[in-house]
Enzyme design. Structure first.
Site, PDB file in Angstrom:
ATOM      1  N   HIS A 107     -14.217  -4.144   8.480  1.00 34.48           N
ATOM      2  CA  HIS A 107     -13.602  -3.615   7.261  1.00 34.48           C
ATOM      3  C   HIS A 107     -13.630  -4.632   6.120  1.00 34.48           C
ATOM      4  O   HIS A 107     -12.860  -4.526   5.172  1.00 34.48           O
ATOM      5  CB  HIS A 107     -12.159  -3.157   7.528  1.00 34.48           C
ATOM      6  CG  HIS A 107     -12.030  -2.224   8.684  1.00 34.48           C
ATOM      7  ND1 HIS A 107     -12.576  -0.962   8.690  1.00 34.48           N
ATOM      8  CD2 HIS A 107     -11.429  -2.380   9.899  1.00 34.48           C
ATOM      9  CE1 HIS A 107     -12.312  -0.372   9.841  1.00 34.48           C
ATOM     10  NE2 HIS A 107     -11.625  -1.215  10.595  1.00 34.48           N
ATOM     11  N   GLU A 138      -3.484   6.374   7.613  1.00 34.98           N
ATOM     12  CA  GLU A 138      -4.291   7.244   6.753  1.00 34.98           C
ATOM     13  C   GLU A 138      -5.313   7.976   7.614  1.00 34.98           C
ATOM     14  O   GLU A 138      -5.789   7.438   8.624  1.00 34.98           O
ATOM     15  CB  GLU A 138      -5.049   6.428   5.696  1.00 34.98           C
ATOM     16  CG  GLU A 138      -4.175   5.859   4.606  1.00 34.98           C
ATOM     17  CD  GLU A 138      -4.967   5.077   3.579  1.00 34.98           C
ATOM     18  OE1 GLU A 138      -4.411   4.794   2.511  1.00 34.98           O
ATOM     19  OE2 GLU A 138      -6.147   4.755   3.845  1.00 34.98           O
ATOM     20  N   LYS A 180       0.821  -1.217   0.000  1.00 35.50           N
ATOM     21  CA  LYS A 180       0.000   0.000   0.000  1.00 35.50           C
ATOM     22  C   LYS A 180       0.851   1.261   0.000  1.00 35.50           C
ATOM     23  O   LYS A 180       0.496   2.267  -0.640  1.00 35.50           O
ATOM     24  CB  LYS A 180      -0.933   0.004   1.208  1.00 35.50           C
ATOM     25  CG  LYS A 180      -2.094  -0.969   1.119  1.00 35.50           C
ATOM     26  CD  LYS A 180      -3.018  -0.773   2.315  1.00 35.50           C
ATOM     27  CE  LYS A 180      -4.262  -1.642   2.204  1.00 35.50           C
ATOM     28  NZ  LYS A 180      -3.963  -3.070   2.373  1.00 35.50           N
ATOM     29  N   ARG A 222      -6.278  -8.785  -9.107  1.00 36.11           N
ATOM     30  CA  ARG A 222      -6.873 -10.123  -9.206  1.00 36.11           C
ATOM     31  C   ARG A 222      -8.356  -9.966  -9.476  1.00 36.11           C
ATOM     32  O   ARG A 222      -8.891  -8.857  -9.530  1.00 36.11           O
ATOM     33  CB  ARG A 222      -6.680 -10.884  -7.898  1.00 36.11           C
ATOM     34  CG  ARG A 222      -7.235 -10.114  -6.694  1.00 36.11           C
ATOM     35  CD  ARG A 222      -7.321 -10.947  -5.447  1.00 36.11           C
ATOM     36  NE  ARG A 222      -7.564 -10.152  -4.254  1.00 36.11           N
ATOM     37  CZ  ARG A 222      -8.747  -9.691  -3.867  1.00 36.11           C
ATOM     38  NH1 ARG A 222      -9.816  -9.914  -4.627  1.00 36.11           N
ATOM     39  NH2 ARG A 222      -8.876  -9.004  -2.759  1.00 36.11           N
TER      40      ARG A 222
END
Length: 708
Positions: free
Chosen positions: A245, A210, A126, A302
């Site tokens: 999440h 974040e 990430k 994917r």
């Protein structure tokens, strides 16, 4: 730097699917339709799984543990050589986003049906992905992606970013290694927990921070790219209904995205994919703020779990185009050729105890009766690898099926999906089936625009409250508990017969509530059926006994103890007529109650009975004795809430622990579960150690409360 391995793009003849369960079956379906040979791989735990039977050939690649089977690159390549496969499809999960696997497949001279290892590396972390995307002009959430991974650096950067923040595993997704942190003092514990889970799930404990957006939507763009430099997007999916999440309900298109916003999001996604030289199917994931601004989160290199909703509104088979692109074919469309037709929704059916906080569950599949095209129409699709008599294993993910519906508009798709979910029978272990139906029927979800990533907490509660059975449901459970002991005709009619005026009786328990039941035949001439005896009517009397502590029972008078006072019990009497088995195995009963005919599906267990009634599964225990009581909640016995591996033990015998202190960490179905002390006390007994296994309900340790 990793060695660059050129991606093999050429025709092939036999595809090995390096996965299991429903996604392996789904991929095999398209591979076979296109005329390719098929190879399945399986762990020792999956030897009898449906995906093994669906392939032309199958190869065992190791023990149940994923690290020794589905994550074992050498074993999978050896299976391809043994079975004569010249292409590999990774499905999703496991090795699907592992750059080393993609490179190894290419190095072995096989075709990897997915992007290059280089593409996967670029997006697999990430932190690195955000840096690349920012360089290509992609809007990103403010955060920290630095190489300094010390707690001091994260504390400093969190203060700069501002709370609340999201702490995320840099090397993975799916909600694993992700924690929301609302205050500075909660950050150290969140970092430790996220690192541990990330290390277990992805082999890397690198984290990023974040800024946490308030009530955003989760919107993603589906991409297809060929090896000739052509990239198109297939519209967006909205995946805002989540728990931990992780997505629960997905739909396409998003109720919050209009044509102009779709074009903007689609264009930046296409431009970024083209800039990196991407090849294959991929998904750009975004958070969409209430003001219409969107921010890049990550790219999944994917096939997505939710790809079926895009297939429904575009008419395209994404696995087919993965195969075609991997063989060197060019995409035949321009962006203007992609048309979105109608609306589609998908739910993920998971083996979880929802009221226990979506705790993953394992166990036998006693009944699996998904909705059929005859009952739902042909606009409903079910992808699953469940089978009656099988098991849901603790070694793999808790998702066991996907149910997808397509309609002319959002409301039609929602109605069809809700009807399908309410007809989906799964007995033997807890699932989120009833919870999904509640979400689909929720007024805010029906309206659509008020849905965001906090929908479950806001509308359902965390954890969601357990549903309470009605007196009618309890009566049907009582009948199901005894029906095998009642006389039955050759045609399946349950009747009085030799039982005469005798009666069946017992106890049922659901949660902390108990019922005493009695079933006896009753006079009902209009209910008579030729050849079944004088009566097919049954009077079912259920008396509420209150909590698990009950007073003595004498005759037909029952009382419950509540705070030391006797409370008059509540008795419900129901008359059931025309009771008849609907199938040879005697698992489905039809009956009438006050003129209303209905049907239930049932399954007996060692401890009770389970029924599916009125669109929901109900689990009732049958206590062995009237005076039986559950262990008090304050006993200090810490039991395993699920079958799991003991990942970490933080205490030792004789140690004093504080209320809420961490005791053990369990790991099952790719998730960590921390158990804490119920009160302050001393650890008197410890029955497990790190690396061991714990069965659901087993005593892990005993805490003795401190003397007052």
């Amino acid at each position: 730097m990793p060695t660059h391995t050129p991606k093999n793009i050429r025709p092939f003849h036999t595809v090995l699917v390096a996965n299991r369960g429903e996604i392996a079956l789904r991929v095999l379906r398209t591979v076979r339709r296109l005329g390719y040979g098929t190879v399945a791989v399986y762990s020792e735990a999956d030897r009898d799984s449906p995906h093994v039977q669906a392939a032309d050939r199958a190869v065992c690649i190791g023990p149940a543990a994923p690290a020794q089977s589905y994550l074992n690159i050498e074993a999978i390549l050896a299976a391809a050589r043994l079975a004569g496969a010249d292409a590999v499809h990774p499905g999703y999960g496991f090795l699907s986003e592992n750059d080393a696997f993609a490179d190894a497949v290419d190095a072995a001279g096989l075709v990897f049906i997915g992007p290059s290892g280089e593409n996967i590396r670029a997006m697999g972390n990430k932190a690195g992905a955000k840096r690349l995307m920012q360089g290509w002009g992609m809007p990103c959430i403010p955060g920290y992606e630095g190489q300094d991974q010390s707690d001091e650096a994260f504390v400093r950067e969190a203060a700069r970013i501002g709370f609340p923040i999201m702490c995320k595993a840099a090397a993975g997704g799916g909600g694993r290694g992700m924690r929301r942190v609302d205050t500075p003092d909660a950050l150290p514990a969140a970092l430790a927990s996220a690192r541990s889970e990330a290390r277990t799930a992805f082999g890397s404990d690198e984290l990023i921070l974040e800024r946490a957006l308030i009530d955003p939507r989760h919107v993603e763009i589906q991409l297809l790219a060929d090896s000739h430099g052509h990239v198109v997007h297939l519209g967006e999916r909205d995946c805002s209904v989540q728990r931990r999440h992780q997505k629960l309900i997905e739909e396409a298109p998003s109720p919050a995205v209009n044509a102009a916003l779709r074009a903007r999001m689609g264009q930046v996604a296409v431009d970024s994919a083209r800039a990196m030289g991407y090849v294959g199917a991929g998904t750009m994931e975004f958070l969409l703020a209430a003001d219409g601004q969107f921010y890049f989160m990550e790219m999944n290199t994917r096939l997505q779990v939710e790809h079926a909703v895009t297939e429904a509104i575009t008419g395209l088979d994404l696995v087919e185009w993965q195969l075609r692109v991997a063989s060197g074919q060019a995409l035949p469309w321009q962006q203007a050729d992609i048309r979105l037709q109608g609306h589609a929704m998908e739910v993920r059916l998971t083996a979880e105890d929802v009221p226990a906080g979506f705790l993953p569950q394992t166990g036998p599949v006693l009944r699996w009766r998904p909705p059929t095209p005859q009952s739902t129409g042909h606009d409903v699709r079910i992808d699953s690898a469940l089978r009656e008599g099988g098991q849901v294993s603790p070694h793999y993910d808790s998702m066991v099926a996907k149910i997808v519906a397509h309609g002319r508009d959002r409301e039609e798709a929602r109605r069809k999906l809700l009807a399908a979910v309410r007809q989906c029978v799964l007995l033997g272990l807890p699932s989120n089936q009833g919870f999904l139906a509640d979400c689909l029927a929720d007024a805010v979800f029906v309206q659509g625009l008020g849905v965001h990533t906090g929908f479950v907490a806001e509308r359902m509660g965390l954890p969601p409250a357990a549903p309470v059975p009605s007196a009618h449901t309890v009566a049907l459970a009582a009948l199901a508990a005894q029906v095998h002991n009642l006389p039955t005709s050759d045609h399946g009619h349950v009747y009085a017969g030799a039982l005469g005026q005798g009666q069946a009786q017992g106890l049922l328990q659901w949660g902390g509530q108990r019922w005493r039941y009695r079933i006896r035949p009753t006079s009902c001439p209009q209910a008579s059926d030729a050849g079944t005896g004088p009566s097919t009517a049954w009077e079912v009397q259920c008396t509420v006994l209150g909590g698990v502590a009950t007073a003595a029972i004498s005759g037909s008078t029952y009382a419950a103890i509540s705070e030391g006072h006797a409370v008059k019990a509540d008795t419900h009497t129901t008359t059931l007529t025309h009771v008849q088995w609907q199938d040879a195995p005697r698992t489905e009963l039809a009956l009438e109650c006050q003129g209303l005919r209905e049907q239930i599906c049932s399954a007996h267990t060692d401890h009770g009975v389970q029924i599916f009634h009125a669109g929901r599964a109900w689990v009732f225990e049958c206590p062995a004795a009237h005076g039986q009581t559950e262990q008090a909640a304050g006993s200090g016995a810490v039991l395993a809430p699920l079958t799991a591996r003991v990942l970490q033990v933080m205490v030792s015998p004789g140690q004093t622990v504080l209320a809420g202190e961490r005791l053990l960490v369990l790991e099952a179905m790719k998730m960590e579960h921390t158990l804490t002390a119920p009160f302050t006390g001393v650890v008197r007994e410890l029955r497990v150690q790190s690396g061991g296994q714990a069965l659901k309900g087993a005593l892990l340790l005993q805490i003795e409360a401190e003397a007052a």
